[in-house]
Motif scaffolding. Structure first.
Motif, PDB file in Angstrom:
ATOM      1  N   ILE A  30       0.864  -1.168   0.000  1.00  0.00           N
ATOM      2  CA  ILE A  30       0.000   0.000   0.000  1.00  0.00           C
ATOM      3  C   ILE A  30       0.908   1.227   0.000  1.00  0.00           C
ATOM      4  CG2 ILE A  30      -1.763   1.315   1.226  1.00  0.00           C
ATOM      5  CD1 ILE A  30      -2.710  -1.294   2.485  1.00  0.00           C
ATOM      6  N   TYR A  31       0.742   2.055  -1.018  1.00  0.00           N
ATOM      7  CA  TYR A  31       1.563   3.255  -1.148  1.00  0.00           C
ATOM      8  C   TYR A  31       0.775   4.470  -0.679  1.00  0.00           C
ATOM      9  CZ  TYR A  31       4.911   0.665  -4.025  1.00  0.00           C
ATOM     10  OH  TYR A  31       5.836  -0.239  -4.483  1.00  0.00           O
ATOM     11  N   GLY A  32       1.385   5.261   0.169  1.00  0.00           N
ATOM     12  CA  GLY A  32       0.798   6.525   0.573  1.00  0.00           C
ATOM     13  C   GLY A  32       1.303   7.622  -0.336  1.00  0.00           C
ATOM     14  N   LEU A  33       0.375   8.328  -0.979  1.00  0.00           N
ATOM     15  CA  LEU A  33       0.741   9.458  -1.831  1.00  0.00           C
ATOM     16  C   LEU A  33       0.491  10.732  -1.033  1.00  0.00           C
ATOM     17  CD1 LEU A  33       1.600  10.608  -4.573  1.00  0.00           C
ATOM     18  CD2 LEU A  33      -0.801  10.508  -5.278  1.00  0.00           C
ATOM     19  N   LEU A  34       1.559  11.336  -0.559  1.00  0.00           N
ATOM     20  CA  LEU A  34       1.474  12.516   0.301  1.00  0.00           C
ATOM     21  C   LEU A  34       1.735  13.780  -0.498  1.00  0.00           C
ATOM     22  CD1 LEU A  34       3.382  11.540   3.578  1.00  0.00           C
ATOM     23  CD2 LEU A  34       0.937  11.983   3.348  1.00  0.00           C
ATOM     24  N   THR A 188      -3.434  11.045   0.472  1.00  0.00           N
ATOM     25  CA  THR A 188      -3.837  11.696   1.708  1.00  0.00           C
ATOM     26  C   THR A 188      -2.903  12.856   2.018  1.00  0.00           C
ATOM     27  OG1 THR A 188      -4.346  11.355   4.065  1.00  0.00           O
ATOM     28  CG2 THR A 188      -2.438  10.189   3.172  1.00  0.00           C
ATOM     29  N   HIS A 189      -3.389  13.796   2.835  1.00  0.00           N
ATOM     30  CA  HIS A 189      -2.496  14.826   3.364  1.00  0.00           C
ATOM     31  C   HIS A 189      -2.359  14.666   4.874  1.00  0.00           C
ATOM     32  CE1 HIS A 189      -6.566  16.621   3.608  1.00  0.00           C
ATOM     33  NE2 HIS A 189      -6.128  17.121   4.745  1.00  0.00           N
ATOM     34  N   ILE A 190      -2.886  13.544   5.403  1.00  0.00           N
ATOM     35  CA  ILE A 190      -2.809  13.263   6.834  1.00  0.00           C
ATOM     36  C   ILE A 190      -1.634  12.328   7.090  1.00  0.00           C
ATOM     37  CG2 ILE A 190      -4.019  12.350   8.849  1.00  0.00           C
ATOM     38  CD1 ILE A 190      -6.646  13.022   7.403  1.00  0.00           C
ATOM     39  N   LEU A 191      -0.608  12.838   7.694  1.00  0.00           N
ATOM     40  CA  LEU A 191       0.643  12.101   7.862  1.00  0.00           C
ATOM     41  C   LEU A 191       0.456  10.845   8.715  1.00  0.00           C
ATOM     42  CD1 LEU A 191       3.564  12.288   6.976  1.00  0.00           C
ATOM     43  CD2 LEU A 191       4.057  13.594   9.039  1.00  0.00           C
ATOM     44  N   ALA A 194      -1.050   7.939   6.823  1.00  0.00           N
ATOM     45  CA  ALA A 194      -0.094   7.333   5.895  1.00  0.00           C
ATOM     46  C   ALA A 194       0.868   6.397   6.615  1.00  0.00           C
ATOM     47  CB  ALA A 194       0.678   8.419   5.154  1.00  0.00           C
ATOM     48  N   THR A 195       1.383   6.818   7.748  1.00  0.00           N
ATOM     49  CA  THR A 195       2.350   5.984   8.471  1.00  0.00           C
ATOM     50  C   THR A 195       1.675   4.757   9.080  1.00  0.00           C
ATOM     51  OG1 THR A 195       2.048   7.353  10.459  1.00  0.00           O
ATOM     52  CG2 THR A 195       3.863   7.909   8.997  1.00  0.00           C
ATOM     53  N   ILE A 201       5.952   5.278   1.077  1.00  0.00           N
ATOM     54  CA  ILE A 201       5.469   6.648   0.960  1.00  0.00           C
ATOM     55  C   ILE A 201       6.082   7.298  -0.281  1.00  0.00           C
ATOM     56  CG2 ILE A 201       5.405   8.949   1.993  1.00  0.00           C
ATOM     57  CD1 ILE A 201       3.697   7.003   3.506  1.00  0.00           C
ATOM     58  N   ALA A 202       5.211   7.916  -1.088  1.00  0.00           N
ATOM     59  CA  ALA A 202       5.658   8.745  -2.202  1.00  0.00           C
ATOM     60  C   ALA A 202       5.162  10.159  -1.962  1.00  0.00           C
ATOM     61  CB  ALA A 202       5.115   8.213  -3.528  1.00  0.00           C
ATOM     62  N   VAL A 203       6.034  11.129  -2.118  1.00  0.00           N
ATOM     63  CA  VAL A 203       5.684  12.532  -1.903  1.00  0.00           C
ATOM     64  C   VAL A 203       5.566  13.224  -3.254  1.00  0.00           C
ATOM     65  CG1 VAL A 203       6.486  14.733  -0.976  1.00  0.00           C
ATOM     66  CG2 VAL A 203       6.755  12.648   0.367  1.00  0.00           C
ATOM     67  N   LEU A 204       4.437  13.909  -3.448  1.00  0.00           N
ATOM     68  CA  LEU A 204       4.239  14.708  -4.655  1.00  0.00           C
ATOM     69  C   LEU A 204       4.443  16.169  -4.292  1.00  0.00           C
ATOM     70  CD1 LEU A 204       3.444  14.926  -7.616  1.00  0.00           C
ATOM     71  CD2 LEU A 204       1.033  14.935  -6.919  1.00  0.00           C
TER      72      LEU A 204
END
Length: 237
Positions: A30-34, A188-191, A194-195, A201-204
């Motif tokens: 599962i990748y978190g796109l932050l 998500t923008h909720i850190l 995501a954790t 984690i991928a940051v845009l």
């Protein structure tokens, strides 16, 4: 299976939203796109589903045998932050219709009530018109669509924020079970979310995608690292 993005670009007039998004997402994670609000997370998802046309770049799906083909919309399940559903149907009617058009593709086979039970929707609510559903109930119906269709790629655009604590925990567990056979990208923008949920984690930021070292997820410096990456990104909605 791998979802490979190569140089995805998107402009709106003179504003560049996606500059050069290159990344590889693997099955089983599962990748978190932050990203900050307005950074382009939803735009990237819309490009991958052909909701909007990218101005450049390509997305490929590489299967377990190593065969590479362009990603097509039918291979993507998209849970929108604002649900788009037929308000004139009941939840039960819509899911029954959705099951019918995916007959033979569902794995494993379940009854319609077993599907509703998975997302803990009350029996009386199943037979109410969707137009009377809360935002959270509509998101449950959206969740059922990808659970039924089982597309290889699942995109989730802020879907858990409308659920109560108990249902959110149950959906998290469901996603952890589904990830073995899917590529799941969670915007998500909720850190903390995501954790808690994501393996990677991928940051845009500033139109580009950057992967965060997996070992940092459990480290005390993780938040500082993310803030450092995002604080100069002046994009906002």
């Amino acid at each position: 299976m791998i979802l490979k993005l190569e140089h995805i670009q998107k402009n709106y007039g003179t504003k560049t939203v996606l500059k050069d998004c290159t990344f590889s997402f693997e099955k089983g994670k599962i990748y978190g796109l932050l990203g900050r609000n307005g950074a382009g997370k939803t735009t990237l998802f819309n490009c991958l589903t052909d909701e909007v046309r990218a101005d450049g770049g390509e997305a490929f799906l590489i299967d377990d045998a190593g065969s590479t083909k362009p990603l097509i919309p039918s291979q993507v399940g998209y849970v929108f932050s604002t649900p788009i559903l037929p308000d004139f149907l009941t939840g039960y009617e819509f899911i029954r219709f959705y099951m019918d058009i995916h007959q033979g593709k569902r794995t494993p086979e379940k009854t319609i009530d077993e599907y509703f039970d998975m997302v803990k929707m009350d029996k009386e609510d199943r037979h109410k018109l969707i137009k009377g559903y809360s935002h959270g109930m509509k998101n449950k119906v959206q969740m059922l669509c990808f659970i039924i269709a089982r597309p290889p790629v699942i995109l989730l655009d802020e879907p858990l924020t409308s659920f109560d604590v108990v249902v959110a925990l149950e959906i998290k567990q469901l996603l952890r079970e589904l990830k073995q056979d899917h590529i799941i990208i969670f915007s998500t923008h909720i850190l903390q979310l995501a954790t808690d949920l994501c393996d990677e984690i991928a940051v845009l930021s500033e139109g580009n995608l950057q992967q965060i070292d997996h070992n940092l997820l459990a480290g005390k410096d993780f938040e500082e690292r993310i803030i450092e990456l995002l604080k100069d990104d002046n994009a906002h909605e």
